[in-house]
Scaffold this active site. Structure first.
Site, PDB file in Angstrom:
ATOM      1  N   ALA A  63      -3.860   1.669  12.533  1.00 27.64           N
ATOM      2  CA  ALA A  63      -5.257   1.603  12.100  1.00 27.64           C
ATOM      3  C   ALA A  63      -6.027   0.457  12.727  1.00 27.64           C
ATOM      4  O   ALA A  63      -7.245   0.406  12.625  1.00 27.64           O
ATOM      5  CB  ALA A  63      -5.328   1.494  10.582  1.00 27.64           C
TER       6      ALA A  63
ATOM      7  N   LYS B 209       0.817  -1.224   0.000  1.00 29.87           N
ATOM      8  CA  LYS B 209       0.000   0.000   0.000  1.00 29.87           C
ATOM      9  C   LYS B 209       0.847   1.268   0.000  1.00 29.87           C
ATOM     10  O   LYS B 209       0.609   2.191  -0.792  1.00 29.87           O
ATOM     11  CB  LYS B 209      -0.941  -0.021   1.207  1.00 29.87           C
ATOM     12  CG  LYS B 209      -1.924   1.128   1.247  1.00 29.87           C
ATOM     13  CD  LYS B 209      -2.979   0.940   2.309  1.00 29.87           C
ATOM     14  CE  LYS B 209      -2.445   1.062   3.722  1.00 29.87           C
ATOM     15  NZ  LYS B 209      -1.957  -0.175   4.323  1.00 29.87           N
TER      16      LYS B 209
ATOM     17  N   THR C 262       4.044   1.528  -0.840  1.00 30.79           N
ATOM     18  CA  THR C 262       4.788   1.541  -2.097  1.00 30.79           C
ATOM     19  C   THR C 262       3.918   2.068  -3.230  1.00 30.79           C
ATOM     20  O   THR C 262       4.357   2.875  -4.063  1.00 30.79           O
ATOM     21  CB  THR C 262       5.282   0.115  -2.428  1.00 30.79           C
ATOM     22  OG1 THR C 262       6.085  -0.363  -1.348  1.00 30.79           O
ATOM     23  CG2 THR C 262       6.094   0.092  -3.710  1.00 30.79           C
TER      24      THR C 262
ATOM     25  N   LYS D 196       6.656  -6.366  11.162  1.00 30.73           N
ATOM     26  CA  LYS D 196       5.968  -5.736  10.030  1.00 30.73           C
ATOM     27  C   LYS D 196       6.914  -4.913   9.166  1.00 30.73           C
ATOM     28  O   LYS D 196       6.766  -4.814   7.957  1.00 30.73           O
ATOM     29  CB  LYS D 196       4.821  -4.846  10.535  1.00 30.73           C
ATOM     30  CG  LYS D 196       4.030  -4.179   9.411  1.00 30.73           C
ATOM     31  CD  LYS D 196       2.874  -3.369   9.984  1.00 30.73           C
ATOM     32  CE  LYS D 196       2.084  -2.695   8.865  1.00 30.73           C
ATOM     33  NZ  LYS D 196       2.834  -1.619   8.213  1.00 30.73           N
TER      34      LYS D 196
ATOM     35  N   ARG E 203       2.084   8.291   7.083  1.00 34.74           N
ATOM     36  CA  ARG E 203       2.318   8.325   8.532  1.00 34.74           C
ATOM     37  C   ARG E 203       3.786   8.059   8.845  1.00 34.74           C
ATOM     38  O   ARG E 203       4.518   7.498   8.035  1.00 34.74           O
ATOM     39  CB  ARG E 203       1.454   7.269   9.224  1.00 34.74           C
ATOM     40  CG  ARG E 203      -0.032   7.556   9.209  1.00 34.74           C
ATOM     41  CD  ARG E 203      -0.827   6.343   9.619  1.00 34.74           C
ATOM     42  NE  ARG E 203      -0.595   5.240   8.693  1.00 34.74           N
ATOM     43  CZ  ARG E 203      -0.773   3.967   8.987  1.00 34.74           C
ATOM     44  NH1 ARG E 203      -1.150   3.601  10.207  1.00 34.74           N
ATOM     45  NH2 ARG E 203      -0.560   3.022   8.091  1.00 34.74           N
TER      46      ARG E 203
ATOM     47  N   PHE F 224      -3.634  -0.341   7.036  1.00 33.80           N
ATOM     48  CA  PHE F 224      -4.216  -1.662   6.844  1.00 33.80           C
ATOM     49  C   PHE F 224      -5.267  -1.641   5.724  1.00 33.80           C
ATOM     50  O   PHE F 224      -5.124  -0.902   4.757  1.00 33.80           O
ATOM     51  CB  PHE F 224      -4.743  -2.230   8.157  1.00 33.80           C
ATOM     52  CG  PHE F 224      -3.650  -2.535   9.155  1.00 33.80           C
ATOM     53  CD1 PHE F 224      -2.612  -3.395   8.822  1.00 33.80           C
ATOM     54  CD2 PHE F 224      -3.618  -1.935  10.408  1.00 33.80           C
ATOM     55  CE1 PHE F 224      -1.573  -3.666   9.717  1.00 33.80           C
ATOM     56  CE2 PHE F 224      -2.587  -2.200  11.302  1.00 33.80           C
ATOM     57  CZ  PHE F 224      -1.571  -3.066  10.954  1.00 33.80           C
TER      58      PHE F 224
ATOM     59  N   TRP G  92       7.038  -0.795  -7.784  1.00 28.72           N
ATOM     60  CA  TRP G  92       8.155  -1.306  -6.980  1.00 28.72           C
ATOM     61  C   TRP G  92       9.403  -1.443  -7.854  1.00 28.72           C
ATOM     62  O   TRP G  92      10.488  -1.033  -7.465  1.00 28.72           O
ATOM     63  CB  TRP G  92       7.782  -2.656  -6.358  1.00 28.72           C
ATOM     64  CG  TRP G  92       8.839  -3.200  -5.443  1.00 28.72           C
ATOM     65  CD1 TRP G  92       8.994  -2.934  -4.114  1.00 28.72           C
ATOM     66  CD2 TRP G  92       9.900  -4.104  -5.801  1.00 28.72           C
ATOM     67  NE1 TRP G  92      10.083  -3.616  -3.611  1.00 28.72           N
ATOM     68  CE2 TRP G  92      10.658  -4.332  -4.620  1.00 28.72           C
ATOM     69  CE3 TRP G  92      10.280  -4.727  -6.985  1.00 28.72           C
ATOM     70  CZ2 TRP G  92      11.769  -5.176  -4.602  1.00 28.72           C
ATOM     71  CZ3 TRP G  92      11.393  -5.561  -6.977  1.00 28.72           C
ATOM     72  CH2 TRP G  92      12.124  -5.773  -5.796  1.00 28.72           C
TER      73      TRP G  92
ATOM     74  N   PHE H  14       3.688  -8.921  -9.418  1.00 31.27           N
ATOM     75  CA  PHE H  14       4.812  -9.776  -9.041  1.00 31.27           C
ATOM     76  C   PHE H  14       5.239 -10.592 -10.268  1.00 31.27           C
ATOM     77  O   PHE H  14       4.403 -10.904 -11.129  1.00 31.27           O
ATOM     78  CB  PHE H  14       4.425 -10.721  -7.905  1.00 31.27           C
ATOM     79  CG  PHE H  14       4.470 -10.101  -6.538  1.00 31.27           C
ATOM     80  CD1 PHE H  14       5.503 -10.386  -5.659  1.00 31.27           C
ATOM     81  CD2 PHE H  14       3.477  -9.221  -6.130  1.00 31.27           C
ATOM     82  CE1 PHE H  14       5.555  -9.817  -4.396  1.00 31.27           C
ATOM     83  CE2 PHE H  14       3.522  -8.646  -4.870  1.00 31.27           C
ATOM     84  CZ  PHE H  14       4.569  -8.940  -4.003  1.00 31.27           C
TER      85      PHE H  14
END
Length: 558
Positions: free
Chosen positions: A276, A74, A76, A108, A97, A304, A412, A384
């Protein structure tokens, strides 16, 4: 090339522009910057007076499907989208954030993006940054110390030591501090009582900082924090203790938004860090308002998945700050959708159309939810190398059936170039019909609001309230606080309150086990399931891989 480099290696190899040059892209002069070295700065309060008459740009929210260990990307995607908009010649800025040290050293990771879509200086942003979270920790714990000092110094406020509800905080995962006893060692060491620690990003002070519009609003909100109750059941606030002035003094610099840049030189505000799953999960109102006045397109994210961060962004942040989103991006990956369809992580690289079809039910629910707020939706499929044409086509067809536009995101690996398709779709979405509205009316009872969130957003059959939650809600009502908004504290790993339920769970009930009052922030925190406000470290924390050499160069961060 990026597949052979870690995120930190990519970040360290990309040259940065001086922060004055980044600010100039938004029309911010050097006089309105407070420098933290060459590449970081805070923007002044005075800047607001110069820009408040500007028209707002388009507000774009980035959210995601329910997280899995496979990863969704998210942050990225948020960075890559902003870079894609910049490549199309748009005046754009981004807001994220601030990362918490807990996840950085836990499991994480940080919150600076990845690959060629990162905000930099990446190490600084993830570790200490401009000291905002430390300031919040200090302000919070000052109030906690003043509560115990009031007990020690004669207890003029008649505080019942058994009903002190304000815990301490630290910005680290430490399960051993969840429940402690303080004041031991004799009369001079304080009044013995039970206490505990939450992680700083769960602090009401963090939420208040992120929702405040200025120093005056900050002090008023801080004063409303309920810290304890008296022997005759009356609330005791930070204002009763006279703590709000000193707390605001500690927070005066932390309240100013931080300005940094993406790897491609797009201006990025990184400010505030509420989780979140246990808080409202959005960057600060001030950074958002600055960005909207300074940009034609403003990209931000909510933590999230859409059931947590996005719902709170809409129902709490947008309502309190008077914001209206223009469009929403929902980030998904084929890998994560297959995991929601029952595929174990070690087999996600294998083609499995049946599992993918089953897993798209999770994406379907999130699209329905966001569209239910009256907003245009664009699904960004974070690509991916293992994704097949057939798998991508299946997801695309599912989204089209639900009325959502789809874009393949390769941010990415390719940075802004890989986000041009997504950026074009978002520009189109921002021009579509928009009937944004809130999920619930603020005048409903707390139970009615919680039930609406659980049934409409999570898909639950209803809500069960424990005896403790019922008691808490009676206190809320007695204090005349039924009009407060709702911040659900729920697992991020499922649409339900059970992290084991993947996909789109049905036939379940959400259990609210307690309700905490965040009067200063303006909401009630409904604690559901087994969610905790102080995480613990995993068996092999990320900290084991992090190091620094004799020249101060960081390695192993990501």
């Amino acid at each position: 090339m990026s597949q052979y480099l870690s995120d930190i290696e990519i970040a360290q190899q990309c040259p940065m522009e001086p922060i004055d040059a980044i600010a100039a892209k938004l029309g911010i002069s050097e006089d309105d910057l407070e420098h933290y070295g060459k590449y970081k700065a805070k923007v002044s309060f005075e800047l607001w007076d110069k820009i408040k008459g500007n028209a707002d740009g388009k507000l774009i929210l980035v959210t995601a499907i329910t997280p899995t260990p496979a990863g969704e990307g998210k942050t990225t995607t948020s960075v890559g989208l902003a870079q894609g908009l910049a490549k199309l010649g748009k005046k754009v800025s981004l807001a994220l954030r601030e990362p918490s040290l807990g996840p950085v050293f836990g499991v994480k990771g940080g919150a600076a993006g990845g690959g060629y879509s990162q905000v930099v200086p990446m190490e600084d942003i993830n570790i200490h940054f401009t000291g905002d979270i430390h300031a919040i920790t200090a302000a919070h714990n000052l109030l906690a110390a003043m509560v115990d000092n009031s007990l020690q110094q004669g207890n003029e406020l008649n505080i019942d030591p058994r009903r002190v509800v304000f815990r301490r905080v630290m910005d680290m995962n430490d399960r051993s501090l969840r429940n402690i006893v303080i004041g031991l060692g004799g009369k001079a060491q304080g009044v013995p009582r039970e206490n505990g620690f939450d992680i700083t990003v769960a602090s009401e002070v963090m939420a208040i900082l992120c929702l405040s519009s200025g120093i005056k609003d900050l002090k008023e909100r801080l004063a409303r924090i309920i810290v304890a109750y008296t022997y005759d059941d009356k609330p005791v606030t930070a204002g009763d203790l006279g703590a709000q002035g000193a707390m605001a003094m500690l927070l005066k610099d932390a309240l100013k938004p931080n300005l940094v840049q993406t790897l491609e030189g797009v201006p990025a505000f990184v400010h505030g860090g509420p989780f979140a799953n246990i808080a409202h999960g959005c960057n600060s109102v001030m950074a958002t308002k600055y960005g909207l006045k300074l940009s034609d397109y403003f990209v931000t994210e909510a933590g999230f998945a859409a059931d947590l961060g996005a719902e709170k962004f809409f129902d709490i942040k947008c309502r309190l700050a008077g914001l209206k989103p223009s469009a929403v991006v929902i980030v998904a990956t084929v890998r994560a959708l297959k995991m929601h369809g029952g595929v174990p992580k070690e087999k996600l690289g294998e083609r499995n159309m049946e599992a993918l079809a089953a897993g798209t039910a999770n994406l379907e629910k999130h699209i329905e939810n966001v569209a239910g707020f009256g907003l245009p939706v664009v699904v960004a499929i974070n690509a991916f190398p293992t994704d097949t044409t057939e798998e991508l086509q299946l997801v695309e067809e599912k989204c089209h059936d639900l009325g959502a536009t789809v874009a393949l995101s390769e941010v990415w690996a390719k940075g802004g170039e890989g986000g041009i398709d997504l950026a074009q779709r978002i520009i189109e979405a921002c021009e579509k019909h928009n009937s944004f509205h809130f999920l619930y009316d603020g005048t409903l009872t707390p139970k009615e609001k919680m039930t609406l969130i659980a049934t409409k957003i999570y898909g639950a059959d209803g809500v069960a309230f424990t005896d403790q939650a019922e008691k808490d809600l009676r206190t809320v009502s007695a204090l005349g606080l039924d009009n407060l908004l709702i911040c659900m504290a729920k697992t991020q790993s499922s649409l339900s309150d059970d992290p084991a339920k993947k996909g789109r769970p049905r036939n379940f009930t959400v259990t609210v086990r307690e309700v905490r009052i965040s009067a200063g922030a303006g909401f009630l925190v409904a604690v559901t399931g087994s969610i905790m406000t102080m995480p613990g470290l995993p068996k092999k924390p990320a900290a084991l891989s992090i190091d620094v050499d004799e020249k101060g160069r960081v390695s192993g961060l990501f």
